[in-house]
Scaffold this motif. Structure first.
Motif, short mmCIF file in Angstrom:
data_model
loop_
_atom_site.label_atom_id
_atom_site.label_comp_id
_atom_site.label_asym_id
_atom_site.label_seq_id
_atom_site.Cartn_x
_atom_site.Cartn_y
_atom_site.Cartn_z
N SER A 186 0.49 -1.38 0.18
CA SER A 186 -0.10 -0.17 0.07
C SER A 186 1.09 1.28 -0.07
O SER A 186 2.08 0.83 0.23
CB SER A 186 -1.00 0.01 1.47
OG SER A 186 -0.26 0.52 3.02
N GLY A 187 0.25 2.51 -0.12
CA GLY A 187 0.47 3.24 0.09
C GLY A 187 2.08 3.61 1.08
O GLY A 187 3.03 4.26 1.25
N ALA A 188 0.72 3.86 2.94
CA ALA A 188 1.12 4.16 3.54
C ALA A 188 2.26 3.51 3.35
O ALA A 188 3.23 4.05 5.00
CB ALA A 188 0.23 3.70 4.22
N VAL B 143 5.17 4.71 2.45
CA VAL B 143 5.70 5.68 3.43
C VAL B 143 6.29 5.24 5.25
O VAL B 143 7.62 6.17 4.75
CB VAL B 143 4.45 6.56 3.83
CG1 VAL B 143 4.60 7.62 4.73
CG2 VAL B 143 3.62 7.75 2.72
N PHE C 253 -1.11 14.32 2.56
CA PHE C 253 -1.83 13.68 2.97
C PHE C 253 -1.35 11.81 3.05
O PHE C 253 -1.14 11.86 0.96
CB PHE C 253 -3.00 13.33 2.29
CG PHE C 253 -4.09 11.90 2.63
CD1 PHE C 253 -4.68 12.53 3.94
CD2 PHE C 253 -3.52 10.64 2.15
CE1 PHE C 253 -5.77 10.39 4.31
CE2 PHE C 253 -3.87 9.35 2.35
CZ PHE C 253 -4.54 10.07 3.43
N HIS C 254 -0.50 11.27 3.41
CA HIS C 254 0.65 10.06 3.12
C HIS C 254 0.29 9.27 3.82
O HIS C 254 1.12 7.83 3.82
CB HIS C 254 2.29 10.72 3.66
CG HIS C 254 2.40 12.11 3.20
ND1 HIS C 254 3.10 12.39 2.42
CD2 HIS C 254 2.57 13.16 4.27
CE1 HIS C 254 3.66 13.08 1.93
NE2 HIS C 254 3.48 14.30 2.55
N GLY C 255 -1.26 9.37 4.62
CA GLY C 255 -2.03 7.60 4.71
C GLY C 255 -2.36 8.21 5.98
O GLY C 255 -1.81 8.48 6.85
N GLU D 263 4.82 15.85 -1.29
CA GLU D 263 3.79 15.37 -2.52
C GLU D 263 4.02 16.38 -4.22
O GLU D 263 3.36 17.69 -3.99
CB GLU D 263 2.12 15.62 -2.32
CG GLU D 263 2.04 14.08 -1.64
CD GLU D 263 0.36 14.47 -1.32
OE1 GLU D 263 -0.67 13.88 -2.28
OE2 GLU D 263 -0.23 15.34 0.69
N GLU E 132 -5.38 14.40 -1.86
CA GLU E 132 -6.39 14.53 -0.85
C GLU E 132 -6.30 15.86 -0.73
O GLU E 132 -7.76 16.67 -0.23
CB GLU E 132 -5.97 13.58 0.34
CG GLU E 132 -5.91 12.31 0.05
CD GLU E 132 -7.44 11.61 -1.23
OE1 GLU E 132 -6.85 10.92 -1.28
OE2 GLU E 132 -8.10 12.04 -0.67
N ASP F 37 6.75 11.88 -2.59
CA ASP F 37 5.21 11.14 -2.40
C ASP F 37 4.39 11.04 -4.05
O ASP F 37 3.46 12.24 -3.99
CB ASP F 37 4.24 11.00 -0.90
CG ASP F 37 3.37 10.45 -1.02
OD1 ASP F 37 2.94 9.51 -2.00
OD2 ASP F 37 2.69 10.56 -0.11
N VAL G 214 2.41 8.41 -4.83
CA VAL G 214 0.85 7.74 -4.69
C VAL G 214 0.16 7.78 -5.23
O VAL G 214 -0.36 6.66 -6.06
CB VAL G 214 0.56 7.48 -3.24
CG1 VAL G 214 -0.28 6.43 -2.83
CG2 VAL G 214 1.84 6.64 -2.26
N GLN G 215 -0.17 9.26 -5.06
CA GLN G 215 -1.34 9.84 -6.27
C GLN G 215 -1.02 9.86 -7.26
O GLN G 215 -1.89 9.93 -8.66
CB GLN G 215 -2.10 10.51 -5.71
CG GLN G 215 -3.77 10.91 -6.08
CD GLN G 215 -4.95 11.25 -5.19
OE1 GLN G 215 -5.82 11.45 -5.37
NE2 GLN G 215 -4.83 10.75 -3.92
N LYS H 5 -1.11 2.82 -5.75
CA LYS H 5 -2.41 3.07 -6.39
C LYS H 5 -2.23 3.19 -7.50
O LYS H 5 -2.78 1.46 -8.09
CB LYS H 5 -2.83 4.51 -6.56
CG LYS H 5 -3.24 4.99 -4.73
CD LYS H 5 -3.92 6.32 -5.31
CE LYS H 5 -4.62 7.11 -3.63
NZ LYS H 5 -5.86 6.34 -3.00
C1 LIG Z 1 0.03 10.72 -1.92
C2 LIG Z 1 -0.46 10.05 -1.17
N1 LIG Z 1 0.51 9.06 -0.34
C3 LIG Z 1 0.12 8.22 0.36
C4 LIG Z 1 -1.64 7.82 -0.05
C5 LIG Z 1 -1.71 6.15 1.00
O1 LIG Z 1 -2.04 4.95 0.59
P1 LIG Z 1 -2.66 4.27 1.04
O2 LIG Z 1 -4.43 4.62 0.73
O3 LIG Z 1 -2.56 2.67 -0.50
O4 LIG Z 1 -2.30 3.89 2.39
C6 LIG Z 1 -2.23 8.11 -0.42
C7 LIG Z 1 -3.67 7.72 -0.05
O5 LIG Z 1 -4.89 8.39 -0.28
C8 LIG Z 1 -1.71 9.52 -1.40
O6 LIG Z 1 -2.68 10.55 -1.62
#
Ligand SMILES: Cc1ncc(COP(=O)(O)O)c(C=O)c1O
Length: 459
Positions: free
Chosen positions: A139-141, A144, A167-169, A243, A248, A276, A278-279, A305
């Motif tokens: 996962s993204g979290a 991180v 937003f990082h999770g 980011e 988010e 980051d 992830v998005q 993601k």
């Molecule tokens: C920039 C960013 N980092 C980390 C995350 C966390 O990812 P996850 O929901 O897969 O844990 C998100 C989730 O929306 C995100 O947008």
């Protein structure tokens, strides 16, 4: 010139080509969706922030059929996840083949060919010169968390900085970095020590006009003249997590120069720059990684993601010498980089390349951005900003209530969009979206805004 995608060529039997998309045949939620909703609400965690009663049952490309067989046009892509569209035939085939051969073996404890292959494929995309090493997560979290540990370990420093609106999770380290809404922290303290926040670019909203402005010096003034002066020695900062475009937090796009200055600040104090993505990554902006738009190289880059089109896969990649700083056993994961998500990830990268999806994201994104800017002119009282790049576009409304009303009006018309930030709707369709679908989405969005504008005049 964009090629027709294989997804367009081999639509599944349930998706009748004669049926228009969207096609809403019941009140929403429909009878079956209402039944599921009732059962869901009795048993699931109320912490889940459901936006509206969408019940996807099957999906293909940018089209979702719900439990009552209503058809929706998906401008959410499962929150920027279904990069190659829903159930892309090549991705489905790769998953099915891999599932028939090997479901699991832990890559932390043994060697897994497809794991190394996925790491190689990702490393080849890294926006860093020199060798890169990759760690795969679920996962993204988790990406991180891994990057946090690596940054502390490799630098011997304990503190990290992230940004307001970021937003990082939701896991403890990740949620400590997150500062997009105070409710994400409420009741969970104490959070991870050694995490500081600074203002992001373009975070300032005029309370009267709702317009967003940017003071190019604000972040750097704060870091140099406040944080580093009174509270935290920069030589004790391991990393800055950023980011390149906030997701988010409101689809906020900083000027390229802001990221360049951030890189320079990191260089000056030997702080690691962690992007980051992830998005914003995996082609969403028309570049593989959004940070490439600014010509900046991070030290560590995070992905999840869109990387596996919907299967749980994340990654952090770092300059090789950083990752070589930790030794065997310092970090691992039972499932991270499991064979089936890796197969989906490899197929995703292949499809992005073979179907020119970066070019498609740029082309359809420019078209959408142009159309949305026209809408802004038409509904100046309701919309306060339209911004973005590629298929990562934010439409900001004067009020949160306005954004929510438009989100619901769009849903009722069969167009799926999702709020972010305070009062922004994000436009983040799958990268395979066609011009026809972009046109339809734009028309429905205009319709939804028109209905909300008319209703607010009446009331
Ligand atoms: C920039 C960013 N980092 C980390 C995350 C966390 O990812 P996850 O929901 O897969 O844990 C998100 C989730 O929306 C995100 O947008």
């Amino acid at each position: 010139m964009i090629m027709r995608t294989s997804a367009e060529l081999i639509a599944p039997a349930w998706l009748d080509p004669a049926r228009p998309v969207p096609d809403i045949r019941t009140a929403l939620p429909g009878p079956r969706a209402s039944e599921i909703l009732k059962r869901d609400q009795a048993v699931t965690s109320p912490s889940l922030p459901r936006a509206y009663p969408l019940m996807p049952r099957r999906a293909f490309g940018a089209v979702i059929a719900d439990a009552d067989d209503n058809l929706f046009l998906d401008f959410n892509a499962g929150i920027a996840v279904n990069s190659t569209g829903h159930c892309h035939p090549r991705v489905v085939e790769a998953i099915q083949q891999q599932a028939a051969h090997l479901l699991h073996y832990s890559a932390s404890d043994f060697y897994l060919p497809i794991y190394s292959q996925m790491c190689e494929a990702l490393a080849a995309t890294a926006p860093m010169t020199g060798p890169v090493r990759v760690f795969l997560t679920n996962s993204g979290a988790e990406a991180v968390e891994g990057a946090l540990k690596l940054a502390r370990h490799a630098t011997g420093r304990q503190n990290v900085i992230s940004f307001y609106g970021g937003f990082h999770g939701r896991t403890y380290g990740a949620v400590s970095l997150t500062a997009s809404k105070s409710k994400y922290h409420k009741g969970f303290g104490p959070l991870l020590p050694g995490v500081y926040h600074a203002p992001y670019a373009c975070n300032r909203l005029d309370p009267v006009t709702g317009a967003r402005s940017h003071d190019p010096d604000e972040t750097f003034d704060y870091l140099e003249n406040v944080l580093f002066r009174y509270e935290l020695e920069p030589t004790e900062v391991a990393a800055i997590f950023v980011e390149p475009i906030q997701g988010e937090g409101g689809y906020i796009t900083p000027p390229a120069q802001w990221l360049v200055r951030l890189r320079e600040l990191c260089d000056a104090y030997e702080i690691l720059l962690v992007a980051d993505e992830v998005q914003s990554g995996v082609g969403r902006t028309g570049k593989m990684w959004a940070i490439e738009l600014a010509g900046v190289q991070p030290d560590i880059l995070l992905s999840a993601k869109g990387i596996a089109s919907g299967l749980p896969l994340g990654a952090f990649m770092a300059r090789a010498e950083l990752m070589q700083a930790w030794s065997m056993g310092a970090h691992g994961s039972t499932y991270g980089g499991s064979p089936v998500p890796c197969a989906a990830g490899l197929a995703t990268l292949e499809v992005i390349e073979s179907e020119n999806l970066l070019a498609n994201a740029t082309e359809q994104g420019e078209y959408l951005l142009g159309g949305l800017r026209e809408l802004w002119r038409d509904f100046d009282g309701l919309i306060t900003d339209v911004r973005g790049v590629g298929l990562m576009i934010g439409v900001e409304f004067r009020t949160a209530a306005g954004a929510e009303a438009v989100q619901h009006a769009a849903f009722e018309r069969g167009l799926l969009v999702l709020e972010c930030g305070e009062s922004t709707l994000r436009i983040s369709p799958p990268l395979v979206i066609s011009r026809d679908q972009a046109e339809t989405g734009l028309r429905l969005f205009a319709d939804a805004i028109g209905a909300v504008a008319a209703a607010s005049l009446v009331h």
